[in-house]
Design a protein around this motif. Structure first.
Motif, PDB file in Angstrom:
ATOM      1  N   PHE A   1       1.863  15.071  -7.450  1.00 30.68           N
ATOM      2  CA  PHE A   1       0.411  14.993  -7.581  1.00 30.68           C
ATOM      3  C   PHE A   1      -0.110  13.601  -7.226  1.00 30.68           C
ATOM      4  O   PHE A   1      -0.481  12.832  -8.116  1.00 30.68           O
ATOM      5  N   LYS A   2      -0.145  13.285  -5.940  1.00 34.74           N
ATOM      6  CA  LYS A   2      -0.721  12.017  -5.524  1.00 34.74           C
ATOM      7  C   LYS A   2      -2.169  11.927  -6.006  1.00 34.74           C
ATOM      8  O   LYS A   2      -2.883  12.930  -5.974  1.00 34.74           O
ATOM      9  N   PRO A   3      -2.615  10.757  -6.450  1.00 36.57           N
ATOM     10  CA  PRO A   3      -1.950   9.460  -6.426  1.00 36.57           C
ATOM     11  C   PRO A   3      -1.112   9.162  -7.660  1.00 36.57           C
ATOM     12  O   PRO A   3      -0.624   8.046  -7.804  1.00 36.57           O
ATOM     13  N   ALA A   4      -0.936  10.141  -8.580  1.00 35.78           N
ATOM     14  CA  ALA A   4      -0.194   9.898  -9.811  1.00 35.78           C
ATOM     15  C   ALA A   4       1.277  10.273  -9.618  1.00 35.78           C
ATOM     16  O   ALA A   4       1.577  11.419  -9.274  1.00 35.78           O
ATOM     17  N   PRO A   5       2.213   9.348  -9.825  1.00 33.32           N
ATOM     18  CA  PRO A   5       3.633   9.698  -9.715  1.00 33.32           C
ATOM     19  C   PRO A   5       4.007  10.751 -10.751  1.00 33.32           C
ATOM     20  O   PRO A   5       3.515  10.727 -11.882  1.00 33.32           O
TER      21      PRO A   5
ATOM     22  N   ASP B   1       7.742  13.155  -0.645  1.00 31.21           N
ATOM     23  CA  ASP B   1       6.347  13.061  -0.219  1.00 31.21           C
ATOM     24  C   ASP B   1       5.522  14.270  -0.659  1.00 31.21           C
ATOM     25  O   ASP B   1       4.605  14.713   0.051  1.00 31.21           O
ATOM     26  N   TYR B   2       5.845  14.824  -1.841  1.00 32.47           N
ATOM     27  CA  TYR B   2       4.987  15.856  -2.407  1.00 32.47           C
ATOM     28  C   TYR B   2       3.656  15.250  -2.828  1.00 32.47           C
ATOM     29  O   TYR B   2       3.565  14.069  -3.158  1.00 32.47           O
ATOM     30  N   GLY B   3       2.629  16.058  -2.856  1.00 31.45           N
ATOM     31  CA  GLY B   3       1.357  15.638  -3.404  1.00 31.45           C
ATOM     32  C   GLY B   3       0.163  15.821  -2.494  1.00 31.45           C
ATOM     33  O   GLY B   3      -0.977  15.710  -2.939  1.00 31.45           O
ATOM     34  N   ASP B   4       0.374  16.098  -1.214  1.00 28.65           N
ATOM     35  CA  ASP B   4      -0.752  16.294  -0.304  1.00 28.65           C
ATOM     36  C   ASP B   4      -1.385  17.673  -0.440  1.00 28.65           C
ATOM     37  O   ASP B   4      -2.541  17.875  -0.075  1.00 28.65           O
TER      38      ASP B   4
ATOM     39  N   VAL C   1       0.862  -1.183   0.000  1.00 29.36           N
ATOM     40  CA  VAL C   1       0.000   0.000   0.000  1.00 29.36           C
ATOM     41  C   VAL C   1       0.898   1.232   0.000  1.00 29.36           C
ATOM     42  O   VAL C   1       1.703   1.423   0.906  1.00 29.36           O
ATOM     43  N   ASP C   2       0.769   2.065  -1.025  1.00 27.72           N
ATOM     44  CA  ASP C   2       1.660   3.220  -1.166  1.00 27.72           C
ATOM     45  C   ASP C   2       1.369   4.333  -0.179  1.00 27.72           C
ATOM     46  O   ASP C   2       2.226   5.190   0.056  1.00 27.72           O
ATOM     47  N   GLY C   3       0.184   4.337   0.398  1.00 24.85           N
ATOM     48  CA  GLY C   3      -0.144   5.359   1.379  1.00 24.85           C
ATOM     49  C   GLY C   3      -1.634   5.612   1.414  1.00 24.85           C
ATOM     50  O   GLY C   3      -2.417   5.041   0.640  1.00 24.85           O
ATOM     51  N   VAL C   4      -2.033   6.454   2.360  1.00 22.28           N
ATOM     52  CA  VAL C   4      -3.420   6.902   2.483  1.00 22.28           C
ATOM     53  C   VAL C   4      -3.419   8.411   2.231  1.00 22.28           C
ATOM     54  O   VAL C   4      -2.752   9.160   2.943  1.00 22.28           O
ATOM     55  N   ILE C   5      -4.127   8.848   1.202  1.00 23.40           N
ATOM     56  CA  ILE C   5      -4.127  10.258   0.811  1.00 23.40           C
ATOM     57  C   ILE C   5      -5.361  10.951   1.363  1.00 23.40           C
ATOM     58  O   ILE C   5      -6.472  10.439   1.211  1.00 23.40           O
ATOM     59  N   ALA C   6      -5.164  12.112   1.961  1.00 32.10           N
ATOM     60  CA  ALA C   6      -6.294  12.958   2.355  1.00 32.10           C
ATOM     61  C   ALA C   6      -6.489  14.016   1.273  1.00 32.10           C
ATOM     62  O   ALA C   6      -5.686  14.934   1.137  1.00 32.10           O
ATOM     63  N   LEU C   7      -7.544  13.865   0.478  1.00 31.37           N
ATOM     64  CA  LEU C   7      -7.837  14.797  -0.607  1.00 31.37           C
ATOM     65  C   LEU C   7      -8.788  15.864  -0.078  1.00 31.37           C
ATOM     66  O   LEU C   7     -10.007  15.711  -0.094  1.00 31.37           O
TER      67      LEU C   7
ATOM     68  N   ALA D   1      -4.695  22.465 -13.001  1.00 33.58           N
ATOM     69  CA  ALA D   1      -4.653  21.749 -14.277  1.00 33.58           C
ATOM     70  C   ALA D   1      -4.444  20.254 -14.061  1.00 33.58           C
ATOM     71  O   ALA D   1      -5.195  19.427 -14.587  1.00 33.58           O
ATOM     72  N   VAL D   2      -3.430  19.901 -13.283  1.00 38.19           N
ATOM     73  CA  VAL D   2      -3.133  18.479 -13.089  1.00 38.19           C
ATOM     74  C   VAL D   2      -4.230  17.806 -12.277  1.00 38.19           C
ATOM     75  O   VAL D   2      -4.549  16.631 -12.507  1.00 38.19           O
ATOM     76  N   THR D   3      -4.838  18.529 -11.342  1.00 46.56           N
ATOM     77  CA  THR D   3      -5.972  17.957 -10.602  1.00 46.56           C
ATOM     78  C   THR D   3      -7.054  17.506 -11.577  1.00 46.56           C
ATOM     79  O   THR D   3      -7.630  16.421 -11.433  1.00 46.56           O
ATOM     80  N   GLY D   4      -7.338  18.321 -12.591  1.00 46.37           N
ATOM     81  CA  GLY D   4      -8.324  17.934 -13.596  1.00 46.37           C
ATOM     82  C   GLY D   4      -7.897  16.720 -14.392  1.00 46.37           C
ATOM     83  O   GLY D   4      -8.702  15.822 -14.682  1.00 46.37           O
ATOM     84  N   GLN D   5      -6.610  16.654 -14.760  1.00 41.12           N
ATOM     85  CA  GLN D   5      -6.115  15.527 -15.552  1.00 41.12           C
ATOM     86  C   GLN D   5      -6.169  14.223 -14.755  1.00 41.12           C
ATOM     87  O   GLN D   5      -6.567  13.174 -15.276  1.00 41.12           O
TER      88      GLN D   5
END
Length: 527
Positions: free
Chosen positions: A450-454, A512-515, A177-183, A426-430
């Motif tokens: 940009f979690k969850p996308a590497p 750990d960027y992406g949160d 499990v790569d992690g738990v993301i809080a969006l 932009a990336v959030t939309g993609q």
């Protein structure tokens, strides 16, 4: 010494021989009025192009005139117009904001004339990667559990739950499990449920919940917000189940009770999510976001066309490459309409441009208010110049479809998504549309993920790459010096994309960027 590169239709730059010296300036197209400095040029230094010597110092990445340009005349770069001379410009003069400006332009929008079928990969040479095959047939490159907040009011609870698993041992014993993301985000209430902003937000939340890099979801609301969870589920065909749980703080009994309930729901998912294994998957399982940020004068010369070549390889192998940032193709959209698969696809792109004209006017803004401060320091002067470089990320493949913000991407091949130029939105939309990878070119040194996308970070120039080596995954500066061709860099990039898709960590993942880069596009009034 000069080199010729056309980033709109990328051509090779021959590697320099051992005895050759790297160019000090580059002419991108024989029709151009300006050349680009590869190094900081001193006044009077030989540029190596047509005997022109700069009249003053020219910073690296910036432009200088190759011949006199009369006031009011168009200025050409990439074989395309990038603006008009504000005043008479002498040969050798530094060309930038002091003497180059936007003006009225009339682009010719030809439809479909350059659309070509992708060249198939020979049988037996198809590339693959190691990915997570999901029940719906899509493929993940990562294996996350996501906590999706329906409203800002549930953000604190969502982050507390994620913190338990990521930082307090909650994932011990679950190495797959790569992690738990809080969006979490700043909206979800006091909005019109019939307006664009509401549609965009619910698309984003549903899109992240169903992204192939997400194996389990807990959606948390407050309870009384405008953005009701049942309405999200109904609008997007989502159903609760073993790996999709929902709850609200008010119905569950408050903050502590909701944190406990969400933890319990995730703990129940963990054994099955951890049991997911990577298996060989075709490149058709990749949907790659093409993004640029912190651009400079080299973006359209090195990293962007190299990424465009990699995008063409992805398409040839059956995958999907997604260009975005509508304000940053403005002035170059005619290059995309020529590659449209049908007149309807071309017209939809122009319709989105027209929507942006109205959107900018309502906000008392102008579409040509770009480039940003950092872009200008890096040598970009007008939005036309920036857009011509940005569109090079899309390679040369046929444009198969145009999507609105955060719409599910269902077409394979090269596609476009209408988004802002602001990178996080932009990336959030993609990613909401289904992208399971992000390739991000930068000349100034953008550092987001940009979690969850590497996210693969691609440097346009070697000095920045060396200066920010901890953050940059790939260096395309060798294209500028002639050590590497666009094709060689693009092929190297394609192989790196496959390695990351197979589990190799990117540098933004190491940090750990992406949160904090989950930024749904806010449109409309908050009441």
């Amino acid at each position: 010494m000069s080199a010729t590169i056309d980033p709109v239709a990328p051509s090779s730059v021959a590697p320099a021989s051992a005895a050759a010296r790297p160019p000090v300036a580059i002419l991108l197209n024989p029709a151009d009025d300006v050349a680009v400095a590869c190094v900081e040029l001193a006044a009077g230094q030989d540029s190596g192009i047509n005997g022109v010597r700069p009249l003053t110092a020219v910073p690296r990445g910036h432009k200088f005139a190759l011949h006199p340009i009369a006031a009011g005349k168009p200025v050409m770069k990439y074989g395309q117009m990038i603006g008009f001379a504000r005043q008479d410009i002498a040969a050798g003069e530094h060309v930038h904001t002091q003497n180059l400006a936007m003006g009225e332009t009339a682009l010719q929008h030809e439809f479909c004339v350059d659309a070509r079928d992708p060249v198939p990969v020979p049988a037996g040479q198809e590339a693959s990667f190691m990915g997570y095959l999901r029940p719906d047939g899509r493929v993940g490159t990562r294996n996350y559990i996501a906590i999706v907040s329906s409203v800002n009011c549930s953000a604190t609870v969502s982050r507390a739950v994620a913190d338990h698993f990521n930082n307090k041992g909650g994932l011990d014993g679950f190495p797959n499990v790569d992690g738990v993301i809080a969006l979490t985000h700043g909206g979800g209430c006091a909005m019109n449920t019939k307006a664009e902003g509401y549609r965009f937000l619910t698309r984003v939340l549903a899109g992240y919940a169903t992204n192939p890099n997400v194996a389990g979801v807990v959606m948390i609301g407050l309870g009384c917000e405008t953005n009701q969870i049942p309405a999200i589920l109904e609008a997007h065909g989502l159903r609760e189940g073993e790996f999709f749980r929902t709850m609200t703080i008010q119905n569950t009994g408050g903050t502590r009770a909701t944190i406990a309930a969400a933890r319990e729901a995730i703990e129940a998912m963990l054994p099955a999510v951890n049991a997911q294994v990577r298996t060989p998957q075709p490149v058709s399982g990749l949907t790659v976001a093409l993004e640029c940020g912190g651009s400079d004068g080299y973006s359209g010369i090195t990293a962007n066309p190299a990424l465009g070549y990699a995008a063409d390889l992805i398409v040839r192998h059956g995958g999907t490459a997604v260009l975005s940032e509508t304000p940053e193709i403005y002035g170059a959209e005619h290059l995309l309409t020529r590659r449209a698969a049908s007149p309807a696809v071309a017209q939809k792109l122009l319709d989105r441009i027209e929507w942006w004209r109205g959107y900018a006017e309502r906000g008392e803004a102008e579409l040509d208010n770009n480039p940003s401060h950092g872009n200008k320091v890096g040598g970009l002067t007008t939005i036309l110049e920036k857009s011509l470089g940005a569109v090079a990320k899309g390679g040369a493949s046929r444009l198969e479809a145009v999507y609105e913000y955060a719409e599910p991407i269902t077409t394979h091949g090269f596609v476009f998504m209408d988004t802002p130029g602001y990178d996080p939105a932009a990336v959030t939309g993609q990613v909401a549309g289904g992208c399971n990878m992000v390739c991000f070119t930068t000349g100034r040194g953008s550092t987001s993920g940009f979690k969850p996308a590497p996210t693969i970070k691609i440097a346009t120039n070697t000095p920045m790459f060396e200066h920010m080596r901890d953050d940059m995954d790939i260096n395309c500066g060798g294209i500028l010096t002639g050590e590497e061709t666009i094709e060689q860099a693009g092929e190297r990039m394609f192989r790196h994309i496959l390695a990351v898709a197979s589990g190799q960590k990117t540098l933004s993942e190491e940090f750990d960027y992406g949160d904090n880069e989950f930024v749904p596009w806010h449109v409309g009034a908050i009441m």
